[in-house]
Design an enzyme around this catalytic site. Structure first.
Site, PDB file in Angstrom:
ATOM      1  N   ASP A 171       0.882  -1.174   0.000  1.00 47.93           N
ATOM      2  CA  ASP A 171       0.000   0.000   0.000  1.00 47.93           C
ATOM      3  C   ASP A 171       0.913   1.216   0.000  1.00 47.93           C
ATOM      4  O   ASP A 171       1.641   1.452   0.964  1.00 47.93           O
ATOM      5  CB  ASP A 171      -0.862  -0.052   1.278  1.00 47.93           C
ATOM      6  N   TYR A 200       0.554   0.384  14.909  1.00 43.06           N
ATOM      7  CA  TYR A 200      -0.353   0.376  13.766  1.00 43.06           C
ATOM      8  C   TYR A 200       0.314   0.922  12.510  1.00 43.06           C
ATOM      9  O   TYR A 200       0.845   2.017  12.508  1.00 43.06           O
ATOM     10  CB  TYR A 200      -1.604   1.204  14.048  1.00 43.06           C
ATOM     11  N   TYR A 204      -3.345   9.811   0.145  1.00 38.81           N
ATOM     12  CA  TYR A 204      -3.318   9.510   1.578  1.00 38.81           C
ATOM     13  C   TYR A 204      -2.436   8.282   1.837  1.00 38.81           C
ATOM     14  O   TYR A 204      -2.510   7.284   1.126  1.00 38.81           O
ATOM     15  CB  TYR A 204      -4.739   9.259   2.102  1.00 38.81           C
ATOM     16  N   LYS A 236      -3.264  -2.859   7.809  1.00 41.90           N
ATOM     17  CA  LYS A 236      -3.433  -4.304   7.914  1.00 41.90           C
ATOM     18  C   LYS A 236      -2.480  -4.987   6.925  1.00 41.90           C
ATOM     19  O   LYS A 236      -1.853  -4.330   6.110  1.00 41.90           O
ATOM     20  CB  LYS A 236      -4.894  -4.624   7.616  1.00 41.90           C
ATOM     21  N   ASP A 237      -2.394  -6.290   6.982  1.00 43.73           N
ATOM     22  CA  ASP A 237      -1.333  -7.000   6.262  1.00 43.73           C
ATOM     23  C   ASP A 237      -1.701  -7.402   4.842  1.00 43.73           C
ATOM     24  O   ASP A 237      -0.846  -7.730   4.045  1.00 43.73           O
ATOM     25  CB  ASP A 237      -0.943  -8.242   7.053  1.00 43.73           C
ATOM     26  N   GLN A 240       3.138   4.230   2.651  1.00 39.43           N
ATOM     27  CA  GLN A 240       2.774   3.657   3.959  1.00 39.43           C
ATOM     28  C   GLN A 240       3.454   2.322   4.292  1.00 39.43           C
ATOM     29  O   GLN A 240       3.911   2.113   5.410  1.00 39.43           O
ATOM     30  CB  GLN A 240       1.251   3.463   3.997  1.00 39.43           C
TER      31      GLN A 240
HETATM   32  C1  F6R Z   1      -7.517  -0.422   7.578  1.00 42.51           C
HETATM   33  C2  F6R Z   1      -7.168   0.957   7.270  1.00 42.51           C
HETATM   34  C3  F6R Z   1      -8.147   2.021   7.544  1.00 42.51           C
HETATM   35  C4  F6R Z   1      -7.599   3.069   8.495  1.00 42.51           C
HETATM   36  C5  F6R Z   1      -8.636   4.187   8.774  1.00 42.51           C
HETATM   37  C6  F6R Z   1      -8.070   5.316   9.619  1.00 42.51           C
HETATM   38  O1  F6R Z   1      -6.465  -1.280   7.326  1.00 42.51           O
HETATM   39  O2  F6R Z   1      -6.071   1.221   6.820  1.00 42.51           O
HETATM   40  O3  F6R Z   1      -9.355   1.501   8.014  1.00 42.51           O
HETATM   41  O4  F6R Z   1      -7.218   2.468   9.701  1.00 42.51           O
HETATM   42  O5  F6R Z   1      -9.085   4.742   7.580  1.00 42.51           O
HETATM   43  O6  F6R Z   1      -6.875   5.739   9.046  1.00 42.51           O
HETATM   44  P1  F6R Z   1      -5.953   6.871   9.705  1.00 42.51           P
HETATM   45  O7  F6R Z   1      -5.647   6.448  11.126  1.00 42.51           O
HETATM   46  O8  F6R Z   1      -4.741   6.878   8.809  1.00 42.51           O
HETATM   47  O9  F6R Z   1      -6.745   8.135   9.631  1.00 42.51           O
HETATM   48 MG    MG Z   2      -4.615  -2.332   2.120  1.00 39.85          MG
HETATM   49 MG    MG Z   3      -4.118   0.792   3.689  1.00 33.59          MG
END
Ligand code: F6R
Ligand code: MG
Ligand code: MG
Length: 366
Positions: free
Chosen positions: A11, A228, A87, A231-232, A91
């Site tokens: 990602d 965090y 966004y 996810k994997d 990552q």
């Molecule tokens: C799941 C995922 C999303 C983010 C969520 C909040 O794997 O990546 O559900 O956890 O959109 O994202 P942040 O903390 O980056 O605002």
């Molecule tokens: Mg993903």
């Molecule tokens: Mg993601």
């Protein structure tokens, strides 16, 4: 010559949150891999916010040049993602200096080196908003259960069963694995695979030929980064037909849409939903998605792919069921079974919150 099939995914940034990579980022990754003379053939595709690079080559699994090619392609893509203000740009590229293997560095990889059969059909799975344990039940069902694999009863080439190599992914100091054989050890296999967060199928081999049948990316970002990082989102390669399950027998268990870890903030439980390649994510950052592409490979050259969960109306019916299952579990919000246990919650904030509350508890005087 042996052929290696490698799928490496990351990602590296998405439009509108964690929904889908941009065409420009996909293009940058593709253009980079295209320039390389290392690979015989390749495809670049997305599912949810993840980009996968499928490559065929003659370099074997875990080859530093192939891993560097994928890493550098993701770097190129990340530069574009940053330019576009996507966004979560970059990552999954967790380390600053790349050391020759993507494992432990963020991206996920599944690779197998094979002697091509005269016809070599295989499936590439890519899942988003979930973790590698999501493949445990489907693999058990298609390789060990005649309810999904009628070949276990009907085809002598599968009578001897399969060897499951299972990894304890909670062990971060090295690869802690166990090998178990079907059919005699199916209860032992089930006893491990019920725990999707700890025990993950790494690979499966035919006991008749010794040949590799399936391989899964087993990396867990949670364990690598200690915090965090998303996810994997696992990838998997499964060879099909002949002494392996038929393509349809491998796909059959995906009709279940079993509940897996992931969904919003990687902290919930949702149905694993079969989707088309390139599917974007919207509702509650999920539900967990899985795509499947079928290929044949000849001397490393890939055929066109079949998007196995896309056009067949059967899967539209299954998706309706998945949506019902997603709504059913979401109706109970944060309560009980809809969220993961404390160890698996991807955000540390709740630990702080509970720590503060803990101090406010008091023992009532008699
Ligand atoms: C799941 C995922 C999303 C983010 C969520 C909040 O794997 O990546 O559900 O956890 O959109 O994202 P942040 O903390 O980056 O605002
Ligand atoms: Mg993903
Ligand atoms: Mg993601």
């Amino acid at each position: 010559m042996k052929t290696t099939i490698s799928v490496i995914k990351a990602d590296i940034g998405s439009i509108a949150g964690h929904a889908v990579p941009s065409r420009q980022v996909m293009g940058a990754v593709k253009d980079y891999v295209k320039k390389s003379s290392l690979v015989i053939d390749f495809r670049v595709f997305s599912v949810g916010d993840d980009i996968s690079i499928l490559m065929t080559h003659g370099q074997g699994a875990d080859n530093p040049l192939i891993h560097k090619l994928a890493w550098d392609a993701f770097k190129e893509g990340t530069a574009v993602a940053k330019e576009q203000g996507l966004y979560g740009a970059g990552q999954d590229l967790l380390v600053d200096s790349f050391s020759g293997n993507v494992r432990g560095a963020g991206p996920a990889s599944a690779e197998m080196e094979i002697d091509e059969r005269p016809a070599e059909p295989f499936i590439v799975f890519a899942a988003d908003k979930t973790d590698p344990g999501a493949y445990n039940l489907p693999l058990y069902s298609s390789f060990a259960d005649p309810m999904h694999n009628s070949g276990l009863m009907l085809s002598p080439s599968m009578f001897k069963g399969f060897t499951f190599t299972i990894m304890d992914v909670s062990h971060t100091e090295g690869d802690r694995i166990i090998r178990l054989n079907t059919p005699e050890e199916i209860y032992e296999i089930a006893a491990l695979l019920r725990d999707n967060q700890r025990y993950v199928v790494e690979s499966i081999h035919s006991r008749m030929s010794g040949h590799i049948a399936a391989v899964v990316s087993t990396s867990r970002l949670h364990n690598i980064a200690g915090k965090y990082t998303g996810k994997d989102d696992p990838v998997m390669i499964v060879r099909t037909q002949g002494s392996f399950p038929a393509t349809g027998e491998v796909l059959s268990p995906f009709e279940i849409c079993h509940y897996v870890a992931g969904f919003m903030r990687g902290s919930h439980v949702g149905p694993l939903t079969p989707v088309k390649v390139g599917q974007e994510v919207s509702y509650f950052d999920g539900p967990p998605l899985v795509s499947a592409q079928g290929f044949c490979v000849r001397n490393g050259k890939l055929t066109d792919s079949v998007d196995l969960f896309a056009d067949d109306p059967f899967w539209d019916h299954v998706r309706k069921k998945a949506a019902k299952k997603a709504i059913a579990i979401r109706e109970q919000g944060f309560s009980g079974a809809s969220m993961l246990g404390m160890n698996e919650l991807e955000y540390g904030g709740i630990v702080e919150k509970l720590g503060t509350l803990d101090k406010r508890f008091e023992i009532r005087k008699k």
